[in-house]
Design an enzyme around this catalytic site. Structure first.
Site, PDB file in Angstrom:
ATOM      1  N   ARG A   7       0.689  -7.710  -3.348  1.00  0.00           N
ATOM      2  CA  ARG A   7      -0.209  -8.605  -3.098  1.00  0.00           C
ATOM      3  C   ARG A   7       0.008  -9.769  -4.173  1.00  0.00           C
ATOM      4  O   ARG A   7      -0.854 -10.777  -4.028  1.00  0.00           O
ATOM      5  CB  ARG A   7      -1.318  -7.929  -3.863  1.00  0.00           C
ATOM      6  CG  ARG A   7      -2.278  -6.844  -2.876  1.00  0.00           C
ATOM      7  CD  ARG A   7      -3.108  -5.948  -3.301  1.00  0.00           C
ATOM      8  NE  ARG A   7      -2.711  -5.179  -4.431  1.00  0.00           N
ATOM      9  CZ  ARG A   7      -3.341  -4.424  -5.274  1.00  0.00           C
ATOM     10  NH1 ARG A   7      -4.754  -4.623  -5.314  1.00  0.00           N
ATOM     11  NH2 ARG A   7      -2.910  -3.531  -6.262  1.00  0.00           N
ATOM     12  N   ARG A  16      -1.603  -8.305   5.253  1.00  0.00           N
ATOM     13  CA  ARG A  16      -2.527  -7.103   4.880  1.00  0.00           C
ATOM     14  C   ARG A  16      -3.996  -7.178   5.437  1.00  0.00           C
ATOM     15  O   ARG A  16      -4.574  -6.134   6.017  1.00  0.00           O
ATOM     16  CB  ARG A  16      -2.558  -6.997   3.554  1.00  0.00           C
ATOM     17  CG  ARG A  16      -3.535  -6.025   2.775  1.00  0.00           C
ATOM     18  CD  ARG A  16      -3.018  -4.423   3.075  1.00  0.00           C
ATOM     19  NE  ARG A  16      -3.945  -3.363   2.284  1.00  0.00           N
ATOM     20  CZ  ARG A  16      -5.174  -3.348   2.670  1.00  0.00           C
ATOM     21  NH1 ARG A  16      -5.466  -3.845   4.099  1.00  0.00           N
ATOM     22  NH2 ARG A  16      -6.042  -2.447   2.047  1.00  0.00           N
ATOM     23  N   ASP A  53       4.717   3.949   1.978  1.00  0.00           N
ATOM     24  CA  ASP A  53       4.174   4.685   0.699  1.00  0.00           C
ATOM     25  C   ASP A  53       4.662   5.868   0.452  1.00  0.00           C
ATOM     26  O   ASP A  53       5.082   6.752   1.660  1.00  0.00           O
ATOM     27  CB  ASP A  53       2.637   4.662   0.741  1.00  0.00           C
ATOM     28  CG  ASP A  53       1.870   5.165  -0.656  1.00  0.00           C
ATOM     29  OD1 ASP A  53       1.682   4.041  -1.380  1.00  0.00           O
ATOM     30  OD2 ASP A  53       1.555   5.938  -0.502  1.00  0.00           O
ATOM     31  N   TYR A 129      -0.337  14.261  -6.920  1.00  0.00           N
ATOM     32  CA  TYR A 129      -1.667  13.701  -5.741  1.00  0.00           C
ATOM     33  C   TYR A 129      -2.116  14.623  -4.801  1.00  0.00           C
ATOM     34  O   TYR A 129      -3.428  14.529  -4.738  1.00  0.00           O
ATOM     35  CB  TYR A 129      -0.893  12.580  -5.012  1.00  0.00           C
ATOM     36  CG  TYR A 129      -0.742  11.072  -5.826  1.00  0.00           C
ATOM     37  CD1 TYR A 129      -1.850  10.356  -5.783  1.00  0.00           C
ATOM     38  CD2 TYR A 129       0.662  10.790  -6.094  1.00  0.00           C
ATOM     39  CE1 TYR A 129      -1.794   9.151  -6.586  1.00  0.00           C
ATOM     40  CE2 TYR A 129       0.709   9.537  -6.599  1.00  0.00           C
ATOM     41  CZ  TYR A 129      -0.397   8.606  -6.799  1.00  0.00           C
ATOM     42  OH  TYR A 129      -0.241   7.336  -7.280  1.00  0.00           O
TER      43      TYR A 129
END
Length: 324
Positions: A7, A16, A53, A129
């Site tokens: 970003r 994006r 990711d 996670y």
């Protein structure tokens, strides 16, 4: 530079927005290849880092994964053996075909002298996670489960070791010159859990990748491993060891084998701040690694608000030193 496609670049933000969602971008080979190549075109980095990711592995195994704007990832939690058994016993690599296509597209679009890096998350980080269903400040849900139900934790780690090994091998077959294993949550583990939940699973992945592809090169990055640093230096399971920004290179590197390549370790906040703080951070690293094999990098990912001009300043200083 870790998270070099991201970003902080206006051209990334444009792509994006076109993708619609973060996962859509990860699974769109044309767009993922484009954002992987953007920082190479702009800065001429020595390596492109595959855009993806670490949570594509649990997603491929059958975990519901979404990314909430401003909140990060959300997953359907895996907190019981019953929930683990609902997931795929082995990773269905066909679900990750877009990632492999991205690598192939990037390889074709890269200058010959530019390396291509793939990656995966380390089992402990990914498991954290999966257990909490989101990122947590100190990985307390995963640590608690490791104490209360070691059988389940072992089974989950084993599943992720096998999946990660297969995933990295396919990345290498798709054009990656090297792969990196990211242990972002190593700092949360006490010594009694560090070896069984972090170091040993990473070592098994590296061994599995090299058994399948002996020429493969693997970088191991364990964030927050300062207390285990000397042990890691002499027992690094990979071909190179990534170091976070808390490590004093001048103090640690003399304790490492001379042939061990290291990577890092500029504080991302020094890059964000720029100016003299950035120059001092760069020079301190360059002085400490002189005469040793080292990959200059950040100690973790670049922050989205980092000015592009600061990246340019960092690169100019590193390249000027390299040319002397």
């Amino acid at each position: 530079m870790m998270r070099q496609a991201g970003r902080y670049l206006a051209e990334y933000r444009e792509v994006r927005a076109k993708a619609g969602s973060f996962l859509n971008l990860c699974y769109n080979p044309e767009l993922a290849a484009e954002v992987t190549l953007q920082p190479i075109r702009r800065f001429g980095f020595d390596a492109a880092i595959m855009f993806s990711d670490i949570l594509v592995i649990p997603h491929a195994l059958g975990v519901d994964v979404t990314f909430q704007e401003g909140e990060g990832p959300r997953l359907s939690p895996t907190t019981s053996m019953e929930e683990l058994n609902r997931l795929a016993p082995t990773i269905p690599l066909e679900r990750l075909a877009p990632v492999f296509e991205t690598l192939q597209r990037v390889r074709e679009g890269l200058p010959r002298e530019t390396a291509l890096l793939g990656f995966c998350g380390a089992p402990w980080t990914v498991a954290s996670y999966m257990i909490a269903g989101k990122g947590t400040p100190d990985q307390a849900p995963a640590r608690t489960l490791a104490y209360r139900d070691p059988e389940l934790m072992t089974a989950l780690i084993d599943r992720l070791v096998e999946a990660s090994t297969a995933y990295l091998v396919r990345q290498i077959d798709s054009g990656a010159d090297a792969v990196q294993i990211f242990e972002s949550f190593g700092a949360a583990l006490p010594p009694i859990l560090f070896r069984p939940l972090s170091l040993e699973p990473i070592s098994r992945i590296v061994a599995g990748v090299k058994a399948a592809r002996p020429e493969a090169r693997v970088i191991v990055f364990i964030r927050g491993s300062g207390g285990h640093m000397t042990q890691l230096g002499w027992n690094c399971p990979g071909d190179a060891l990534g170091l976070d920004w808390t490590v004093d290179l001048a103090h640690v590197l003399p304790t490492f084998p001379e042939h061990l390549p290291t990577q890092g370790n500029l504080d991302p906040l020094a890059l964000l701040a720029g100016g003299e703080a950035l120059d001092r951070g760069v020079d301190t690293i360059l002085d400490a690694v002189e005469g040793r094999p080292h990959i200059f990098n950040l100690g973790h990912g670049i922050l989205p608000e980092t000015p592009v001009a600061h990246v340019e300043r960092m690169l100019a200083r590193v390249r000027a030193a390299a040319s002397r």
